[in-house]
Design an enzyme around this catalytic site. Structure first.
Site, PDB file in Angstrom:
ATOM      1  N   TYR A  95       0.800  -1.230   0.000  1.00 31.48           N
ATOM      2  CA  TYR A  95       0.000   0.000   0.000  1.00 31.48           C
ATOM      3  C   TYR A  95       0.835   1.284   0.000  1.00 31.48           C
ATOM      4  CZ  TYR A  95      -4.413  -2.450   0.237  1.00 31.48           C
ATOM      5  OH  TYR A  95      -5.502  -3.228  -0.078  1.00 31.48           O
ATOM      6  N   GLU A 137      -8.996  -7.111   4.338  1.00 33.61           N
ATOM      7  CA  GLU A 137      -8.265  -8.199   3.668  1.00 33.61           C
ATOM      8  C   GLU A 137      -7.668  -9.164   4.684  1.00 33.61           C
ATOM      9  OE1 GLU A 137      -5.728  -5.843   1.171  1.00 33.61           O
ATOM     10  OE2 GLU A 137      -7.474  -5.131   0.046  1.00 33.61           O
ATOM     11  N   ARG A 206      -4.161 -14.687 -13.001  1.00 39.08           N
ATOM     12  CA  ARG A 206      -5.487 -14.413 -13.536  1.00 39.08           C
ATOM     13  C   ARG A 206      -6.533 -15.047 -12.625  1.00 39.08           C
ATOM     14  NH1 ARG A 206      -2.541 -11.741 -15.887  1.00 39.08           N
ATOM     15  NH2 ARG A 206      -2.262 -11.401 -18.131  1.00 39.08           N
ATOM     16  N   TYR A 208     -10.191 -16.991 -12.217  1.00 35.49           N
ATOM     17  CA  TYR A 208     -11.089 -17.868 -12.961  1.00 35.49           C
ATOM     18  C   TYR A 208     -12.231 -18.324 -12.059  1.00 35.49           C
ATOM     19  CZ  TYR A 208      -7.320 -18.094 -16.368  1.00 35.49           C
ATOM     20  OH  TYR A 208      -6.361 -17.767 -17.287  1.00 35.49           O
ATOM     21  N   SER A 209     -13.400 -18.522 -12.649  1.00 31.25           N
ATOM     22  CA  SER A 209     -14.577 -18.952 -11.897  1.00 31.25           C
ATOM     23  C   SER A 209     -14.501 -20.431 -11.558  1.00 31.25           C
ATOM     24  CB  SER A 209     -15.849 -18.692 -12.720  1.00 31.25           C
ATOM     25  OG  SER A 209     -15.996 -17.326 -13.008  1.00 31.25           O
TER      26      SER A 209
END
Length: 223
Positions: A95, A137, A206, A208-209
């Site tokens: 951050y 988070e 990446r 992905y579902s």
């Protein structure tokens, strides 16, 4: 807490952000990736090339400026970002890096209009938002760890099957390398997959579902 002075100053910059937001975020990403190439794996570089991600970030910053005194309006956006960040294992140490480059981009684009007072107010506003993200988070990370088979960050899986469901959808089946239990998932949930691509200087990650799950395998759909 955000002081009223900070709120007033940040809200006063909304017009400039509406006019120059994408210019700011394009410079932000360019400098961030140049100075910290190790963070590239956190981002879909195709979305960078098309301008989609800078546009989304610019709209998010503008929304924050307009509603900094009504953070409840941003709860849905915050929750979406928290889930995305936690899937990528964003850490608190990232951050300050982001904040430094964002303030730099604001200064570059706005020039003399970005006074010390304005930059200071945005630094304060960013710190408040960063603390919100870090706290939420961390809650996600702890919840993930406490599940059967749960863990923080990434774990190693191997591809055990690949099925072409249609012309546009392929299901890829994974199994934990150490044969550990697969954590429980919720409907609509997705996972982040990180891998090396020969010839590239950074990992590619990446989302992905998930389409189904059991204790031994974990299929994802690649559209």
């Amino acid at each position: 807490m955000i002081s009223q002075n900070t709120i007033d100053i940040v809200k006063s910059t909304a017009q400039e952000l509406r006019a120059h937001g994408e210019e700011i975020t394009n410079i932000f990403y360019g400098e961030l990736f140049k100075n910290h190439p190790e963070l590239k794996n956190m981002f879909n570089m195709t979305h960078q090339a098309t301008g989609h991600q800078p546009k989304v970030l610019a709209m998010t910053i503008l929304k924050y400026a307009e509603h900094i005194d009504q953070l409840e309006v941003l709860s849905g956006t915050v929750e979406t970002i928290v889930q995305k960040h936690s899937s990528l294992h964003v850490t608190p140490e990232m951050y300050p890096i982001v904040g430094e480059h964002l303030l730099h981009a604001i200064k570059v684009v706005l020039g003399d209009a970005a006074t010390e007072e304005i930059l200071g107010a945005w630094a304060d506003a960013y710190q408040v938002l960063a603390k919100i993200f870090i706290g939420k988070e961390e809650d996600v990370y702890q919840n993930n760890e406490q599940q059967p088979g749960g863990y923080r960050g990434f774990a190693k899986y191997e591809v055990v099957d690949k099925i072409k469901e249609s012309e546009t959808i392929t299901s890829i089946y994974f199994s934990p390398i150490n044969n550990r239990a697969v954590p429980h998932h919720l409907p609509g949930q997705y996972v982040a997959i990180s891998l090396e691509i020969p010839g590239e200087d950074h990992l590619h990650t990446r989302n992905y579902s998930l389409s189904d799950i059991s204790n031994h395998w974990c299929p994802v759909k690649n559209k």
